[in-house]
Design a protein around this motif. Structure first.
Motif, PDB file in Angstrom:
ATOM      1  N   GLU A 173       0.922  -1.302  -0.262  1.00 27.13           N
ATOM      2  CA  GLU A 173       0.205  -0.189  -0.152  1.00 27.13           C
ATOM      3  C   GLU A 173       0.894   1.124   0.130  1.00 27.13           C
ATOM      4  N   GLU A 174       2.315   1.242  -0.124  1.00 26.65           N
ATOM      5  CA  GLU A 174       2.933   2.482   0.289  1.00 26.65           C
ATOM      6  C   GLU A 174       4.364   2.072  -0.926  1.00 26.65           C
ATOM      7  N   TYR A 175       4.281   3.470  -1.455  1.00 30.54           N
ATOM      8  CA  TYR A 175       5.538   3.936  -2.295  1.00 30.54           C
ATOM      9  C   TYR A 175       6.186   2.657  -1.354  1.00 30.54           C
ATOM     10  N   PHE A 176       7.395   2.101  -3.087  1.00 30.34           N
ATOM     11  CA  PHE A 176       8.840   1.367  -2.570  1.00 30.34           C
ATOM     12  C   PHE A 176       9.629   1.793  -3.327  1.00 30.34           C
ATOM     13  N   GLU A 177      10.931   2.720  -3.099  1.00 33.80           N
ATOM     14  CA  GLU A 177      12.100   3.049  -3.181  1.00 33.80           C
ATOM     15  C   GLU A 177      13.504   1.634  -3.365  1.00 33.80           C
ATOM     16  N   VAL A 178      13.497   1.123  -4.256  1.00 36.17           N
ATOM     17  CA  VAL A 178      14.438   0.627  -5.088  1.00 36.17           C
ATOM     18  C   VAL A 178      15.846   1.906  -5.545  1.00 36.17           C
ATOM     19  N   LYS A 179      16.815   1.620  -4.347  1.00 39.59           N
ATOM     20  CA  LYS A 179      17.983   2.176  -4.826  1.00 39.59           C
ATOM     21  C   LYS A 179      19.157   1.163  -5.564  1.00 39.59           C
ATOM     22  N   ARG A 180      20.253   2.668  -6.396  1.00 35.11           N
ATOM     23  CA  ARG A 180      21.262   1.335  -7.028  1.00 35.11           C
ATOM     24  C   ARG A 180      21.875  -0.016  -6.105  1.00 35.11           C
ATOM     25  N   GLY A 181      21.792  -0.836  -5.924  1.00 36.35           N
ATOM     26  CA  GLY A 181      22.764  -2.117  -5.827  1.00 36.35           C
ATOM     27  C   GLY A 181      22.035  -2.768  -3.897  1.00 36.35           C
ATOM     28  N   ASP A 182      20.621  -2.317  -3.620  1.00 36.04           N
ATOM     29  CA  ASP A 182      19.350  -3.144  -3.048  1.00 36.04           C
ATOM     30  C   ASP A 182      19.679  -4.461  -4.077  1.00 36.04           C
ATOM     31  N   ARG A 183      19.734  -5.012  -2.512  1.00 37.42           N
ATOM     32  CA  ARG A 183      18.790  -6.865  -3.230  1.00 37.42           C
ATOM     33  C   ARG A 183      17.755  -6.642  -3.433  1.00 37.42           C
ATOM     34  N   ILE A 184      17.067  -7.451  -5.281  1.00 37.52           N
ATOM     35  CA  ILE A 184      15.435  -7.401  -5.021  1.00 37.52           C
ATOM     36  C   ILE A 184      14.778  -8.983  -5.452  1.00 37.52           C
ATOM     37  N   ALA A 185      15.819  -9.840  -5.882  1.00 40.61           N
ATOM     38  CA  ALA A 185      15.163 -10.964  -5.765  1.00 40.61           C
ATOM     39  C   ALA A 185      16.660 -12.655  -5.442  1.00 40.61           C
ATOM     40  N   GLN A 186      16.094 -13.519  -6.278  1.00 37.67           N
ATOM     41  CA  GLN A 186      17.135 -14.241  -5.792  1.00 37.67           C
ATOM     42  C   GLN A 186      17.491 -15.198  -7.329  1.00 37.67           C
ATOM     43  N   LEU A 187      18.177 -15.870  -7.408  1.00 33.52           N
ATOM     44  CA  LEU A 187      18.464 -16.793  -8.622  1.00 33.52           C
ATOM     45  C   LEU A 187      19.056 -18.110  -8.763  1.00 33.52           C
ATOM     46  N   VAL A 188      17.922 -19.251  -8.597  1.00 38.22           N
ATOM     47  CA  VAL A 188      18.027 -20.558  -9.484  1.00 38.22           C
ATOM     48  C   VAL A 188      18.669 -20.966 -10.441  1.00 38.22           C
ATOM     49  N   VAL A 189      19.549 -21.751 -10.158  1.00 40.80           N
ATOM     50  CA  VAL A 189      19.730 -22.816 -11.578  1.00 40.80           C
ATOM     51  C   VAL A 189      19.888 -23.597 -11.491  1.00 40.80           C
ATOM     52  N   ALA A 190      18.921 -24.671 -11.824  1.00 36.87           N
ATOM     53  CA  ALA A 190      18.218 -25.435 -12.525  1.00 36.87           C
ATOM     54  C   ALA A 190      18.573 -25.961 -13.668  1.00 36.87           C
ATOM     55  N   PRO A 191      18.614 -27.498 -13.332  1.00 36.12           N
ATOM     56  CA  PRO A 191      18.728 -28.423 -14.550  1.00 36.12           C
ATOM     57  C   PRO A 191      17.013 -28.500 -15.309  1.00 36.12           C
ATOM     58  N   VAL A 192      17.189 -28.574 -16.828  1.00 34.77           N
ATOM     59  CA  VAL A 192      16.172 -28.592 -17.353  1.00 34.77           C
ATOM     60  C   VAL A 192      15.146 -29.725 -17.863  1.00 34.77           C
ATOM     61  N   THR A 193      14.168 -30.247 -17.874  1.00 32.98           N
ATOM     62  CA  THR A 193      13.720 -31.141 -18.697  1.00 32.98           C
ATOM     63  C   THR A 193      13.365 -31.714 -19.278  1.00 32.98           C
ATOM     64  N   LEU A 194      13.157 -32.108 -20.950  1.00 32.97           N
ATOM     65  CA  LEU A 194      12.429 -31.410 -21.597  1.00 32.97           C
ATOM     66  C   LEU A 194      11.482 -32.512 -21.896  1.00 32.97           C
ATOM     67  N   ALA A 195      10.256 -31.565 -22.459  1.00 35.27           N
ATOM     68  CA  ALA A 195       9.057 -33.326 -22.136  1.00 35.27           C
ATOM     69  C   ALA A 195       8.516 -34.210 -23.830  1.00 35.27           C
ATOM     70  N   GLN A 196       8.638 -34.386 -24.007  1.00 35.92           N
ATOM     71  CA  GLN A 196       8.370 -35.547 -25.484  1.00 35.92           C
ATOM     72  C   GLN A 196       6.928 -36.062 -25.075  1.00 35.92           C
ATOM     73  N   TRP A 197       5.769 -35.422 -25.574  1.00 35.41           N
ATOM     74  CA  TRP A 197       4.224 -35.810 -25.847  1.00 35.41           C
ATOM     75  C   TRP A 197       4.187 -37.455 -26.022  1.00 35.41           C
ATOM     76  N   ASP A 198       3.604 -38.295 -25.339  1.00 36.56           N
ATOM     77  CA  ASP A 198       2.808 -39.242 -26.213  1.00 36.56           C
ATOM     78  C   ASP A 198       1.413 -39.593 -26.038  1.00 36.56           C
ATOM     79  N   VAL A 199       0.423 -39.522 -27.592  1.00 34.70           N
ATOM     80  CA  VAL A 199      -0.889 -38.758 -27.404  1.00 34.70           C
ATOM     81  C   VAL A 199      -1.285 -40.266 -27.446  1.00 34.70           C
ATOM     82  N   VAL A 200      -1.930 -40.540 -26.789  1.00 36.06           N
ATOM     83  CA  VAL A 200      -3.448 -41.243 -26.378  1.00 36.06           C
ATOM     84  C   VAL A 200      -4.889 -41.422 -26.676  1.00 36.06           C
ATOM     85  N   GLU A 201      -5.289 -42.467 -26.289  1.00 34.91           N
ATOM     86  CA  GLU A 201      -6.790 -41.835 -26.519  1.00 34.91           C
ATOM     87  C   GLU A 201      -7.343 -41.503 -25.046  1.00 34.91           C
TER      88      GLU A 201
END
Length: 148
Positions: free
Chosen positions: A103-131
């Motif tokens: 509900e308030e204005y928020f000041e972001v200053k250069r150098g402020d911590r703003i988020a996190q990064l997570v390095v993660a492996p990717v799994t690719l899907a292969q679709w198997d179409v079924v009835e």
């Protein structure tokens, strides 16, 4: 024991003298990242905040962008599109979409911590179409159905 992966990072002209993304404790899964610009985020507004760097993520990995819990609980500041994904073929500046749900204005200053990064492996899907799909106890019951 955590796995290590090498990620190439390039400081951009607007990122000089800023710390690189870093783990703050030995058990941290996310690296804190800082803003490369200063701004005021009005309640209900959002902004793609510059970080001053670009990355080359190895193929088979992504970097996930996640909010910082302290900003969320104390100020109502979160990341939109969470977790956001930075794909391995993206080479532009990493920007963090911050939103002010408070509900308030928020000041972001250069150098402020703003988020996190997570390095993660990717799994690719292969679709198997079924009835037909297999039956389960839950079946077609959707939103909120497992909490009843």
């Amino acid at each position: 024991m955590a796995n290590n992966v090498s990620v190439r990072i390039k400081r951009l002209s607007n990122g000089g003298n800023l710390p690189l993304p870093a783990y703050k404790t030995p058990g941290a899964a996310g690296m804190d990242i800082v803003a490369a610009e200063s701004l005021t985020l009005k309640p209900g507004r959002r902004h793609a905040v510059s970080t001053g760097f670009a990355v080359a993520i190895p193929e088979g990995y992504e970097i996930q962008v996640r909010p910082r819990s302290g900003l969320a609980i104390e100020h109502g500041i979160t990341c939109l599109n969470t977790p956001g994904t930075i794909d391995s073929d993206y080479r532009g500046e990493v920007k963090i979409i911050l939103a002010n749900l408070g509900e308030e204005y928020f000041e972001v200053k250069r150098g402020d911590r703003i988020a996190q990064l997570v390095v993660a492996p990717v799994t690719l899907a292969q679709w198997d179409v079924v009835e037909e799909l297999s039956d389960t106890e839950r079946g077609n019951d959707g939103f909120g159905s497992t909490g009843r």
